[in-house]
Enzyme design. Sequence first.
Site, PDB file in Angstrom:
ATOM      1  N   CYS A  98      -6.868   4.485  -2.298  1.00 16.65           N
ATOM      2  CA  CYS A  98      -7.062   3.038  -2.380  1.00 16.65           C
ATOM      3  C   CYS A  98      -8.426   2.602  -2.906  1.00 16.65           C
ATOM      4  O   CYS A  98      -8.496   1.777  -3.827  1.00 16.65           O
ATOM      5  CB  CYS A  98      -6.771   2.382  -1.036  1.00 16.65           C
ATOM      6  N   ASP A 119      -0.507   0.158  -4.502  1.00 13.51           N
ATOM      7  CA  ASP A 119      -1.885   0.481  -4.904  1.00 13.51           C
ATOM      8  C   ASP A 119      -2.087   1.940  -5.315  1.00 13.51           C
ATOM      9  O   ASP A 119      -3.160   2.288  -5.795  1.00 13.51           O
ATOM     10  CB  ASP A 119      -2.882   0.052  -3.827  1.00 13.51           C
ATOM     11  N   HIS A 120      -1.119   2.810  -5.127  1.00 11.45           N
ATOM     12  CA  HIS A 120      -1.086   4.195  -5.647  1.00 11.45           C
ATOM     13  C   HIS A 120       0.172   4.820  -5.096  1.00 11.45           C
ATOM     14  O   HIS A 120       0.988   4.140  -4.468  1.00 11.45           O
ATOM     15  CB  HIS A 120      -2.332   5.002  -5.260  1.00 11.45           C
ATOM     16  N   GLU A 126       0.811  -1.210   0.000  1.00 11.07           N
ATOM     17  CA  GLU A 126       0.000   0.000   0.000  1.00 11.07           C
ATOM     18  C   GLU A 126       0.850   1.268   0.000  1.00 11.07           C
ATOM     19  O   GLU A 126       1.916   1.317   0.606  1.00 11.07           O
ATOM     20  CB  GLU A 126      -0.916   0.001   1.234  1.00 11.07           C
ATOM     21  N   ASP A 127       0.345   2.253  -0.714  1.00 14.58           N
ATOM     22  CA  ASP A 127       0.842   3.632  -0.602  1.00 14.58           C
ATOM     23  C   ASP A 127       2.330   3.762  -0.903  1.00 14.58           C
ATOM     24  O   ASP A 127       3.073   4.408  -0.153  1.00 14.58           O
ATOM     25  CB  ASP A 127       0.568   4.181   0.796  1.00 14.58           C
TER      26      ASP A 127
END
Length: 617
Positions: A68, A230-231, A29-30
């Site tokens: 997300c 995810d980004h 994530e992130d």
Amino acid sequence: MRWFLLLLLLAPAVATADDRPNILWLTTEDIGPELGCYGDKYADTPNLDAFAKRSTLYLNAWSNAPVCAPARTTIISGMYASSLGAEHMRSLVPLPKGVQLYPTLMREAGYFCINPGKTDYNVEAPAKLWDRIGKDESPWPLLQQRQPFMAVLNNVGTHESQIRTRPHEWKHDPAKAVIPPYHPNAQETREDWAQYYDNITAMDAWFAEQLKQFDAAGLSDNTIVFFYGDHGSGMPRHKRSLQNSGLRVPLIVHIPEKFRSLLPTDTPIHGQAERLVGFVDLAPTILSLAGAAIPQTMQGVPFLGKIASPPQPYLYGFRGRMDERIDLLRTVRDERFHYIRHYMPHRVAGAHMAYMFETPTTRKWKALFDAGQLNPIQAAFWEPKPSEELYDLQSDPHETRNLVTSPEHQQQLKALRQAHLDHIMAIRDPGFLPEDELHSRAPGMAPYDLAHDPQKYPLPDVFKMAHEASMLLPDALNDLITGLSHPDSAVRYWAVMGILMRGPTAVSDTHEQLLEIMLNDPSPSVRTVAAEALGRFGYLEDRPQVLDWLLEAANGEKHGPYVSILALEAIDYMNEKAAPATDRIQKIPRKGPWQSPRNANYADRLIEEILIGLPSK
């Protein structure tokens, strides 16, 4: 020969299990591409670097959304969340008629599909989307027994919340952190960036452990492995931002020797691929790898497998409401240039979001702005936005030089503008409806289906008014005034929004019409924007009526969560002009059954922020 042809015609559409790959997604994530294999010298990621050497590393992968839930919605559907009306953070909308999410399609194709970690979709998913796995059960013995499989294992250690946990023992030296030019060179910033890199190093160890267990289970030779984030990173002006820093992600794919035929001939087996790839392409890609049919509803294209498509010329991105703050942006890039279109340029990029302000960098950055101690590049995050931005990602990777007015770049600007417009019309983007009307205009209908009914959603008219409103051209006021009486409420919404964006003079010139709209328009969203315009830039004698309506609209028990957010934002932007209503603001309902569990604290956050700036009794 005739018998041979007949056998081919009768062959199953899906390949047999023996010749189909397993598919494993190891996600985190992130994070942006802050890895050694992407050339980042501050990073410490030996395991991912080694993995990349024997895999395909995609240089131009985009998450399509910079946060997300909309990004994961795009992945699970193979459709832009913006086309589903699911662009807004932690929203929930019905799936369109006939649309199936990729795990359902993979299971129908004979795959065992698990995702024991984060899902976080903005669409109403079927109850049995994934196959069951015990909460504390190791996936590897199960996957060993249930081939072919599609498995998603997600690491949460790099999430935004983990870059600000204190106390922390830094392994990366904060003094050596490379600070992007738009961030202040402050100790808080250095510590947050260093902790972010520490978290990535810990995730790199997690990644190695997954591969170790996966290999011990004897799955390596039969499984295609994807790694991606995810980004962009959880730092401000990355996460939630439509800059490249918010959308660009690492994507590394390893295909075992026996499945090398599934890699297109223009994609290196071991090396870097410049092809443009978006999250919208992931679902069709795994269906292609599985030999399954790709539904026509999917808007992405496969970049691997026997039916891989040629490279696409553009990537598209989108942003709607982020937590408790409303905004509307769209973006498109080609291999070199990036175009961003702001439909609410009066809203600053750094609008106060309680969760984002938990990061020390955010608070320090805003404090320095308030003190007048930032240079223009650093200050831009806290100031009104231009209607359009254009950047050369090759010469300006941090996107600090807007080329919209550059005579040498008008050809690129024109091409990307047109690509943007074509995309809006192709997907019939319903994001130009106020969020309340995504749900109330046709109750129970999926926004996607609503948007594809020209009677219910006259997109050309709505978009034309949104375009004129937000380009801020001075000669558009007459068109905005005409739009105030349009029969469609979304057109009226954008006409009023355009007047609000233009400030005191435009509000003064249209005072009587705005007052009439605020008091009588059947759409609560239109009335609320008119009230904000009058409350901020109108006459003192109108303020009691303005506050009466905004306080009523802010009551979610009467008008629902989305009108409530719109009204609370309007009160917040009135600043001290809302002071006469301080006592009544304190009594606005903050939570209740009118809210979705996914966004139950947004009204509470806005009320707290409003009250901080108002006198207390």
